[in-house]
Design a protein around this motif. Structure first.
Motif: not given
Length: 124
Positions: A7-28
């Motif tokens: 599940s860490p794979l899904g958790d990290v990719l979910d966070a990656w998706q949210l940070a990209i969608d919010a256009h927050q490169p430092e968060r990515v």
């Protein structure tokens, strides 16, 4: 292998998706290890600054969806994931960009982080 173990794979990719969608490169970039090898669709980089620069250069309004296809535990603290991802853009002037995505996650003191990221164009 039970999905909960990976599940860490899904958790990290979910966070990656949210940070990209919010256009927050430092968060990515914070989702990557300090020494991450990053190969997007442009020249590669090593480390979080390169990841942040890459995503800062993406247009506002870009979003991503992904689907995790395969997962493997390579070692106790290392996971491999293969996914498809579709990057879409605001407005009709730019077509979506479908990619294949391979990530290797490593457990660090800060939690699971992406140590290797490779995107390649997906031919449909």
């Amino acid at each position: 292998m039970p999905a909960t173990e990976l599940s860490p794979l899904g958790d990290v990719l979910d966070a990656w998706q949210l940070a990209i969608d919010a256009h927050q490169p430092e968060r990515v970039a914070a989702l990557f290890t300090e020494d991450a090898v990053f190969q997007g669709l442009r020249p590669f980089s090593v480390g979080r600054p390169g990841v942040a620069t890459y995503y800062a250069g993406q247009p506002a309004g870009m979003t991503v969806t992904y689907r995790l296809l395969e997962t493997r535990r390579l070692a106790g603290d290392v996971l491999l994931g293969w996914a498809t991802a579709d990057f879409t853009f605001a407005g009709p002037e730019r077509a979506p960009v479908p990619v294949n995505l391979t990530v290797v996650l490593r457990r660090t003191a800060d939690g699971w982080r992406i140590a290797h990221y490779h995107a390649s164009p997906r031919i449909e």
